[in-house]
Design a protein around this motif. Structure first.
Motif, PDB file in Angstrom:
ATOM      1  N   ALA A 216      21.384  20.860  59.573  1.00 29.92           N
ATOM      2  CA  ALA A 216      21.771  21.872  60.549  1.00 29.92           C
ATOM      3  C   ALA A 216      23.023  22.592  60.117  1.00 29.92           C
ATOM      4  N   GLY A 217      23.632  22.128  58.787  1.00 25.83           N
ATOM      5  CA  GLY A 217      25.059  22.849  58.998  1.00 25.83           C
ATOM      6  C   GLY A 217      25.662  22.870  58.728  1.00 25.83           C
ATOM      7  N   PRO A 218      27.207  23.247  59.085  1.00 29.63           N
ATOM      8  CA  PRO A 218      28.474  23.711  60.062  1.00 29.63           C
ATOM      9  C   PRO A 218      28.256  24.689  61.189  1.00 29.63           C
ATOM     10  N   GLU A 219      28.789  24.978  62.015  1.00 24.79           N
ATOM     11  CA  GLU A 219      28.396  25.899  63.237  1.00 24.79           C
ATOM     12  C   GLU A 219      29.152  27.345  62.715  1.00 24.79           C
ATOM     13  N   VAL A 220      28.476  27.969  63.244  1.00 28.05           N
ATOM     14  CA  VAL A 220      29.028  29.723  62.666  1.00 28.05           C
ATOM     15  C   VAL A 220      29.605  30.441  63.675  1.00 28.05           C
ATOM     16  N   ASP A 221      29.752  29.619  64.925  1.00 25.67           N
ATOM     17  CA  ASP A 221      31.151  30.881  65.642  1.00 25.67           C
ATOM     18  C   ASP A 221      32.321  30.016  64.893  1.00 25.67           C
ATOM     19  N   GLY A 222      32.726  29.285  64.492  1.00 20.83           N
ATOM     20  CA  GLY A 222      33.665  28.612  63.961  1.00 20.83           C
ATOM     21  C   GLY A 222      34.032  29.371  62.889  1.00 20.83           C
ATOM     22  N   LEU A 223      32.633  29.195  61.572  1.00 27.92           N
ATOM     23  CA  LEU A 223      32.787  29.591  60.726  1.00 27.92           C
ATOM     24  C   LEU A 223      33.516  31.431  60.879  1.00 27.92           C
ATOM     25  N   VAL A 224      33.755  31.796  62.190  1.00 28.00           N
ATOM     26  CA  VAL A 224      33.836  33.256  62.024  1.00 28.00           C
ATOM     27  C   VAL A 224      35.026  33.636  62.803  1.00 28.00           C
ATOM     28  N   GLU A 225      35.379  32.684  63.131  1.00 29.07           N
ATOM     29  CA  GLU A 225      36.592  32.451  63.544  1.00 29.07           C
ATOM     30  C   GLU A 225      37.719  32.392  62.892  1.00 29.07           C
ATOM     31  N   LEU A 226      37.459  30.870  61.677  1.00 27.21           N
ATOM     32  CA  LEU A 226      37.932  30.994  60.073  1.00 27.21           C
ATOM     33  C   LEU A 226      37.786  32.127  59.226  1.00 27.21           C
ATOM     34  N   TYR A 227      37.116  32.577  59.235  1.00 28.91           N
ATOM     35  CA  TYR A 227      37.616  33.833  58.572  1.00 28.91           C
ATOM     36  C   TYR A 227      37.959  35.075  58.929  1.00 28.91           C
ATOM     37  N   ARG A 228      37.763  35.358  60.389  1.00 33.35           N
ATOM     38  CA  ARG A 228      38.917  36.545  60.894  1.00 33.35           C
ATOM     39  C   ARG A 228      39.901  35.711  60.674  1.00 33.35           C
ATOM     40  N   ALA A 229      40.469  34.287  60.684  1.00 38.08           N
ATOM     41  CA  ALA A 229      41.907  34.630  60.254  1.00 38.08           C
ATOM     42  C   ALA A 229      42.352  34.335  59.085  1.00 38.08           C
ATOM     43  N   PHE A 230      41.629  34.438  58.425  1.00 41.57           N
ATOM     44  CA  PHE A 230      41.487  34.524  56.793  1.00 41.57           C
ATOM     45  C   PHE A 230      42.062  35.834  56.466  1.00 41.57           C
ATOM     46  N   ALA A 231      41.054  36.928  56.728  1.00 44.69           N
ATOM     47  CA  ALA A 231      41.358  38.353  56.797  1.00 44.69           C
ATOM     48  C   ALA A 231      42.954  38.732  57.322  1.00 44.69           C
ATOM     49  N   ASP A 232      42.719  38.437  58.107  1.00 44.68           N
ATOM     50  CA  ASP A 232      44.494  38.715  59.142  1.00 44.68           C
ATOM     51  C   ASP A 232      45.761  38.537  57.441  1.00 44.68           C
ATOM     52  N   ALA A 233      45.734  37.040  57.535  1.00 43.88           N
ATOM     53  CA  ALA A 233      46.836  36.216  56.754  1.00 43.88           C
ATOM     54  C   ALA A 233      46.522  36.846  55.457  1.00 43.88           C
ATOM     55  N   VAL A 234      45.376  37.764  54.483  1.00 41.98           N
ATOM     56  CA  VAL A 234      46.115  38.107  53.418  1.00 41.98           C
ATOM     57  C   VAL A 234      45.449  39.847  53.339  1.00 41.98           C
ATOM     58  N   ARG A 235      45.521  40.380  52.188  1.00 40.65           N
ATOM     59  CA  ARG A 235      45.693  42.311  51.755  1.00 40.65           C
ATOM     60  C   ARG A 235      44.531  42.258  51.500  1.00 40.65           C
ATOM     61  N   ILE A 236      43.295  42.557  52.046  1.00 41.09           N
ATOM     62  CA  ILE A 236      42.109  43.006  51.761  1.00 41.09           C
ATOM     63  C   ILE A 236      41.487  44.255  51.008  1.00 41.09           C
ATOM     64  N   THR A 237      41.637  44.151  49.758  1.00 42.09           N
ATOM     65  CA  THR A 237      42.137  45.896  49.284  1.00 42.09           C
ATOM     66  C   THR A 237      40.022  46.190  48.742  1.00 42.09           C
ATOM     67  N   THR A 238      39.658  47.667  48.795  1.00 44.28           N
ATOM     68  CA  THR A 238      38.848  48.591  47.876  1.00 44.28           C
ATOM     69  C   THR A 238      39.186  49.465  47.029  1.00 44.28           C
ATOM     70  N   GLY A 239      38.181  49.783  46.785  1.00 39.40           N
ATOM     71  CA  GLY A 239      38.921  51.136  45.414  1.00 39.40           C
ATOM     72  C   GLY A 239      39.064  50.635  44.533  1.00 39.40           C
ATOM     73  N   ASP A 240      39.603  50.829  43.305  1.00 39.05           N
ATOM     74  CA  ASP A 240      40.279  51.058  41.707  1.00 39.05           C
ATOM     75  C   ASP A 240      41.522  50.185  42.000  1.00 39.05           C
ATOM     76  N   GLU A 241      41.812  49.285  42.736  1.00 38.82           N
ATOM     77  CA  GLU A 241      42.807  48.249  42.989  1.00 38.82           C
ATOM     78  C   GLU A 241      43.344  48.028  41.563  1.00 38.82           C
ATOM     79  N   ALA A 242      41.742  47.865  40.343  1.00 38.20           N
ATOM     80  CA  ALA A 242      42.665  47.387  39.087  1.00 38.20           C
ATOM     81  C   ALA A 242      43.338  48.325  38.236  1.00 38.20           C
ATOM     82  N   GLY A 243      42.664  49.625  39.033  1.00 36.47           N
ATOM     83  CA  GLY A 243      43.663  50.681  37.585  1.00 36.47           C
ATOM     84  C   GLY A 243      45.123  50.273  38.662  1.00 36.47           C
ATOM     85  N   ARG A 244      44.999  50.227  39.679  1.00 33.92           N
ATOM     86  CA  ARG A 244      46.565  51.298  40.346  1.00 33.92           C
ATOM     87  C   ARG A 244      47.496  49.854  39.612  1.00 33.92           C
ATOM     88  N   LEU A 245      47.170  48.605  39.664  1.00 34.72           N
ATOM     89  CA  LEU A 245      47.832  47.447  39.241  1.00 34.72           C
ATOM     90  C   LEU A 245      47.718  47.966  38.134  1.00 34.72           C
TER      91      LEU A 245
END
Length: 407
Positions: free
Chosen positions: A196-225
Motif C-alpha cells: 500500500a505504501g504511504p498515504e498520498v494526502d499526507g504527502l501532498v500536505e508535506l510537499y505543499r509546506a515544503f514549497a512554502d518554505a523554499v524558493r522554487i526557481t524557473t528559467g536560467d537561474e544558473a546563468g543569473r547566479l
C-alpha cells in the motif's frame, strides 16, 4: 586560487572529502552560491568547523560559511529528509537554513514510494547487492525514464510492473491537484512491489509546506547566479561510481563527471578541481583493486561504518591507474584537492606494482601534471589550505590510448 567558477569532482568511489573542500573554498571566498549538479539525498559530505560537525546531504557544504545553496534540475530532491537536515543545521547554530536554499522547479522528487522500492529491490538481490544507499536515488531516476513505456516493458534491466505516470517534480509541489494525480499514479505503480505504501494526502500536505518554505526557481537561474558572482559546483559521489564511466552494476544513477555543471554554465569558464584522498576507499559492494585490510585498520573512519543497505566501509592503497582514468573521464582537470595528507606510511599501485609514496603532493602533481590547489592535513576547516594558482598546465589524459568524447 583564482576567482573562476569551480567544479568540484570526486576522483574515487566517493568519500574523497568533497564537502570539506567546498567549505574551505567558501570560507576562502568570495563565493555567491554553491550549486549541486548531481545526486540527491544520499550525499554524505562531512564538514567540521569550530567544534561544529554536520554531514551535508542536500544542503550545499558551504552552508556553515554562510553561502546559499541552489539545487539544480539535475539533483533529486527529497523534501522530508531536507526538513530533517534543516532542523539539524538549526541545532548547530545556522539560523533559518531553508532561507539559504533555492530549488529548480524541474528537479525530480524522491518520495517514500521510491525509497521503499529501492530497498525492496536491494534486499531481493541478497548476496548480489549493488551497494545502494537505500535512499531511492536510482528508483527516482528510473521512474523518470518510463514516460511512453507500459506494463511488461524492460527499462534499464528492470521490468515495468504497472502503468507509469509522469514523474513528480519540485514544481508540482506548487500545484496540489497536479501533485496528487502524480502521487496517486506512483502509489498504484509501486503497489505490486511495496504494498500500500504511504498515504498520498499526507504527502501532498508535506510537499505543499515544503514549497512554502523554499524558493522554487524557473528559467536560467544558473546563468543569473553565474553572472552575479563566483559559483562553486559541488559534486556528489565519485567518478568511479558514475552511471556511464563507473563499473556496472556497482554505480550510481547519476552523472558525476562535470558535464551537468558545464551544461548549466552554458559556455562560461570554470576550473575543474579533482578531489582525492592519499589512499583509496569504497563504501559498499563493487571492485576495489588495491583493497588491503591493513590500510583499513590503520585509518579508522569516524564518520563511516557499515550501512544497512550500503554495506561495509573498505580501504586500500592509492590506485594511480584508476586516478588517471577518472581524470580522463572528466575530460581533464585544472587542479587537485588532496585530503588525508596526515596519513603516513602510504603506498601507491601503478601498472600492477606497489611502491612507497613518501611525498603524496609531489607524486600526484607529477602523475597528473596539475598543481594541488587545496591540501588537507586533518578533518577541520583549519586543516584545509587553499593555495594560489598552480605552476602546471592543464593535462588531458587518454587512458589506454583510447579517445574519449568530451564530457
Amino acid at each position: 586560487m583564482d576567482r573562476d567558477h569551480v567544479i568540484v569532482v570526486g576522483l574515487g568511489f566517493g568519500d574523497e572529502g568533497k564537502g570539506a573542500v567546498v567549505d574551505a573554498l567558501c570560507a576562502d571566498g568570495p563565493v555567491s552560491a554553491v550549486v549541486r549538479f548531481n545526486g540527491g539525498a544520499q550525499a554524505a559530505h562531512n564538514v567540521v568547523v569550530d567544534g561544529r560537525h554536520h554531514t551535508f546531504s542536500q544542503f550545499g557544504s558551504g552552508t556553515l560559511a554562510g553561502v546559499p545553496t541552489w539545487l539544480s534540475r539535475f539533483v533529486l530532491v527529497e523534501p522530508i529528509a531536507l526538513a530533517t537536515e534543516s532542523r539539524e543545521l538549526e541545532a548547530i547554530g545556522v539560523a533559518d537554513p531553508l532561507s539559504l536554499l533555492s530549488v529548480d522547479a524541474g528537479a525530480l522528487l524522491t518520495t517514500p514510494f521510491h525509497v521503499a522500492a529501492n530497498r525492496a529491490r536491494e534486499n531481493a538481490r541478497g548476496a548480489d547487492r549493488h551497494g545502494s544507499c537505500g535512499k531511492g536515488i536510482g528508483e527516482t531516476v528510473w521512474y523518470g525514464l518510463l514516460d511512453g513505456h507500459k506494463l511488461g516493458d524492460v527499462v534499464e534491466e528492470q521490468e515495468v510492473l504497472g502503468e507509469p505516470g509522469p514523474a513528480p517534480t519540485v514544481g508540482d509541489c506548487l500545484d496540489p491537484r497536479a501533485l496528487r494525480r502524480k502521487l496517486d499514479a506512483l502509489a498504484r505503480f509501486y503497489e505490486p512491489l511495496i504494498g500500500a505504501g504511504p498515504e498520498v494526502d499526507g504527502l501532498v500536505e508535506l510537499y505543499r509546506a515544503f514549497a512554502d518554505a523554499v524558493r522554487i526557481t524557473t528559467g536560467d537561474e544558473a546563468g543569473r547566479l553565474a553572472d552575479s558572482g563566483r559559483l562553486v559546483f559541488e559534486g556528489a559521489q565519485g567518478v568511479l561510481l558514475d552511471e556511464t564511466y563507473g563499473f556496472h552494476p556497482h554505480t550510481t544513477w547519476s552523472t558525476v563527471v562535470p558535464r551537468n555543471a558545464r551544461e548549466l554554465l552554458q559556455g562560461r569558464s570554470a576550473r575543474v578541481l579533482g578531489v582525492t584522498r592519499t589512499y583509496q576507499t569504497r563504501h559498499g559492494a563493487g571492485p576495489l583493486p588495491t583493497e588491503d585490510p591493513a590500510v583499513l585498520a590503520r585509518f579508522p573512519e569516524r564518520h563511516n561504518g557499515t550501512g544497512e543497505f550500503q554495506g561495509a566501509w573498505r580501504a586500500g592503497h592509492l590506485d594511480a591507474d584508476l586516478l588517471r582514468y577518472s581524470v580522463d573521464c572528466c575530460g581533464g582537470i585544472d587542479g587537485l584537492a588532496v585530503t588525508h595528507l596526515d596519513a603516513t606510511g602510504l603506498k601507491v599501485a601503478a601498472g600492477g606494482e606497489l611502491a612507497d609514496m613518501p611525498d603524496p603532493i609531489a607524486y600526484l602533481e607529477g602523475l597528473l601534471g596539475v598543481g594541488v590547489l587545496v591540501a588537507a592535513t586533518g578533518p577541520t576547516r583549519a586543516d584545509y589550505e587553499v593555495r594560489e594558482n598552480p605552476r602546471h598546465d592543464r593535462v588531458d589524459f587518454g587512458v589506454g590510448g583510447r579517445d574519449r568524447a568530451p564530457v
